[in-house]
Scaffold this motif. Structure first.
Motif, PDB file in Angstrom:
ATOM      1  N   VAL A   1       0.839  -1.201   0.000  1.00 10.57           N
ATOM      2  CA  VAL A   1       0.000   0.000   0.000  1.00 10.57           C
ATOM      3  C   VAL A   1       0.872   1.249   0.000  1.00 10.57           C
ATOM      4  CG1 VAL A   1      -1.710   1.292   1.338  1.00 10.57           C
ATOM      5  CG2 VAL A   1      -1.919  -1.183   1.127  1.00 10.57           C
ATOM      6  N   LEU A   2       1.934   1.238   0.773  1.00  4.87           N
ATOM      7  CA  LEU A   2       2.853   2.373   0.808  1.00  4.87           C
ATOM      8  C   LEU A   2       3.512   2.573  -0.548  1.00  4.87           C
ATOM      9  CD1 LEU A   2       4.253   4.558   2.474  1.00  4.87           C
ATOM     10  CD2 LEU A   2       6.009   2.889   3.025  1.00  4.87           C
ATOM     11  N   PHE A   3       3.949   1.479  -1.178  1.00  8.34           N
ATOM     12  CA  PHE A   3       4.559   1.568  -2.498  1.00  8.34           C
ATOM     13  C   PHE A   3       3.568   2.134  -3.513  1.00  8.34           C
ATOM     14  CE2 PHE A   3       5.417  -0.391  -6.667  1.00  8.34           C
ATOM     15  CZ  PHE A   3       6.650   0.184  -6.923  1.00  8.34           C
ATOM     16  N   LEU A   4       2.325   1.682  -3.466  1.00  4.51           N
ATOM     17  CA  LEU A   4       1.294   2.172  -4.375  1.00  4.51           C
ATOM     18  C   LEU A   4       1.027   3.660  -4.150  1.00  4.51           C
ATOM     19  CD1 LEU A   4      -0.726   1.449  -6.584  1.00  4.51           C
ATOM     20  CD2 LEU A   4      -2.368   0.920  -4.786  1.00  4.51           C
ATOM     21  N   ALA A   5       1.001   4.093  -2.900  1.00  5.30           N
ATOM     22  CA  ALA A   5       0.779   5.512  -2.596  1.00  5.30           C
ATOM     23  C   ALA A   5       1.923   6.368  -3.127  1.00  5.30           C
ATOM     24  CB  ALA A   5       0.621   5.704  -1.092  1.00  5.30           C
ATOM     25  N   VAL A   6       3.171   5.916  -2.961  1.00  2.95           N
ATOM     26  CA  VAL A   6       4.326   6.663  -3.461  1.00  2.95           C
ATOM     27  C   VAL A   6       4.309   6.689  -4.986  1.00  2.95           C
ATOM     28  CG1 VAL A   6       6.852   6.640  -3.618  1.00  2.95           C
ATOM     29  CG2 VAL A   6       5.735   6.241  -1.424  1.00  2.95           C
ATOM     30  N   LEU A   7       3.938   5.587  -5.591  1.00  4.78           N
ATOM     31  CA  LEU A   7       3.873   5.514  -7.045  1.00  4.78           C
ATOM     32  C   LEU A   7       2.815   6.472  -7.592  1.00  4.78           C
ATOM     33  CD1 LEU A   7       4.978   3.979  -9.510  1.00  4.78           C
ATOM     34  CD2 LEU A   7       3.069   2.401  -9.243  1.00  4.78           C
ATOM     35  N   LEU A   8       1.655   6.518  -6.969  1.00  9.09           N
ATOM     36  CA  LEU A   8       0.600   7.420  -7.408  1.00  9.09           C
ATOM     37  C   LEU A   8       0.951   8.884  -7.152  1.00  9.09           C
ATOM     38  CD1 LEU A   8      -2.635   5.511  -6.383  1.00  9.09           C
ATOM     39  CD2 LEU A   8      -1.765   5.917  -8.676  1.00  9.09           C
ATOM     40  N   ALA A   9       1.699   9.154  -6.100  1.00  4.68           N
ATOM     41  CA  ALA A   9       2.085  10.532  -5.799  1.00  4.68           C
ATOM     42  C   ALA A   9       3.021  11.080  -6.862  1.00  4.68           C
ATOM     43  CB  ALA A   9       2.748  10.602  -4.424  1.00  4.68           C
ATOM     44  N   GLY A  10       3.772  10.237  -7.522  1.00  6.91           N
ATOM     45  CA  GLY A  10       4.700  10.680  -8.548  1.00  6.91           C
ATOM     46  C   GLY A  10       4.065  10.842  -9.915  1.00  6.91           C
ATOM     47  N   CYS A  11       2.762  10.596 -10.039  1.00 12.86           N
ATOM     48  CA  CYS A  11       2.108  10.663 -11.347  1.00 12.86           C
ATOM     49  C   CYS A  11       1.755  12.087 -11.768  1.00 12.86           C
ATOM     50  CB  CYS A  11       0.820   9.837 -11.337  1.00 12.86           C
ATOM     51  SG  CYS A  11       1.114   8.074 -11.304  1.00 12.86           S
ATOM     52  N   GLY A  12       1.781  13.041 -10.875  1.00 15.10           N
ATOM     53  CA  GLY A  12       1.372  14.401 -11.208  1.00 15.10           C
ATOM     54  C   GLY A  12       2.335  15.073 -12.166  1.00 15.10           C
ATOM     55  N   ALA A  13       1.793  15.993 -12.958  1.00 14.72           N
ATOM     56  CA  ALA A  13       2.624  16.741 -13.904  1.00 14.72           C
ATOM     57  C   ALA A  13       3.479  17.742 -13.128  1.00 14.72           C
ATOM     58  CB  ALA A  13       1.749  17.467 -14.913  1.00 14.72           C
ATOM     59  N   SER A  14       4.754  17.764 -13.421  1.00 16.78           N
ATOM     60  CA  SER A  14       5.649  18.674 -12.709  1.00 16.78           C
ATOM     61  C   SER A  14       5.966  19.918 -13.517  1.00 16.78           C
ATOM     62  CB  SER A  14       6.947  17.952 -12.343  1.00 16.78           C
ATOM     63  OG  SER A  14       7.584  17.498 -13.526  1.00 16.78           O
ATOM     64  N   ARG A  15       5.436  20.014 -14.715  1.00 15.76           N
ATOM     65  CA  ARG A  15       5.662  21.213 -15.534  1.00 15.76           C
ATOM     66  C   ARG A  15       4.345  21.650 -16.140  1.00 15.76           C
ATOM     67  NH1 ARG A  15       6.884  18.156 -20.539  1.00 15.76           N
ATOM     68  NH2 ARG A  15       7.142  16.085 -19.700  1.00 15.76           N
ATOM     69  N   GLY A  16       4.342  22.812 -16.748  1.00 16.42           N
ATOM     70  CA  GLY A  16       3.118  23.368 -17.300  1.00 16.42           C
ATOM     71  C   GLY A  16       2.534  22.524 -18.418  1.00 16.42           C
ATOM     72  N   LEU A  17       1.238  22.607 -18.577  1.00 15.96           N
ATOM     73  CA  LEU A  17       0.570  21.856 -19.629  1.00 15.96           C
ATOM     74  C   LEU A  17       0.761  22.550 -20.965  1.00 15.96           C
ATOM     75  CD1 LEU A  17      -2.776  21.063 -17.817  1.00 15.96           C
ATOM     76  CD2 LEU A  17      -0.855  19.534 -18.184  1.00 15.96           C
ATOM     77  N   GLN A  18       1.050  21.798 -21.970  1.00 16.77           N
ATOM     78  CA  GLN A  18       1.230  22.300 -23.324  1.00 16.77           C
ATOM     79  C   GLN A  18       0.426  21.406 -24.255  1.00 16.77           C
ATOM     80  OE1 GLN A  18       2.968  25.029 -24.112  1.00 16.77           O
ATOM     81  NE2 GLN A  18       3.508  25.337 -21.978  1.00 16.77           N
ATOM     82  N   PRO A  19      -0.036  21.943 -25.397  1.00 17.35           N
ATOM     83  CA  PRO A  19      -0.714  21.061 -26.354  1.00 17.35           C
ATOM     84  C   PRO A  19       0.277  20.050 -26.926  1.00 17.35           C
ATOM     85  CG  PRO A  19      -0.499  23.286 -27.239  1.00 17.35           C
ATOM     86  CD  PRO A  19      -0.015  23.321 -25.833  1.00 17.35           C
TER      87      PRO A  19
END
Length: 77
Positions: free
Chosen positions: A5-23
């Motif tokens: 569960v901890l591994f899954l939580a860390v994995l999901l936390a890293g899925c966010g975009a870290s830079r601005g959205l571009q087309p």
């Protein structure tokens, strides 16, 4: 179990975009909405409208008021 569960939580936390959205490469921005004078920028599209995030009302109730009668407030059958 807890490690999974901890591994899954860390994995999901890293899925966010870290830079601005571009087309996507080679794809244009969406066309301007009907009646708009210009095509909105990505920042304009990401900014929430006032209806999505209404302003907060801090007005306190100063006078108590009697509730009007509710004709639908019937006793149970």
């Amino acid at each position: 179990m807890k490690a999974g569960v901890l591994f899954l939580a860390v994995l999901l936390a890293g899925c966010g975009a870290s830079r601005g959205l571009q087309p996507a490469e080679g794809e244009p921005l969406p066309v301007a909405p009907y009646g708009a004078t210009a095509t909105p920028t990505p920042a304009d599209l990401l900014r929430p409208q006032p209806q999505a995030r209404p302003g907060r009302s801090d007005e306190l109730l100063r006078n108590s008021e009697e509730r009007r009668s509710d004709e639908f407030d019937l006793p149970p059958r």
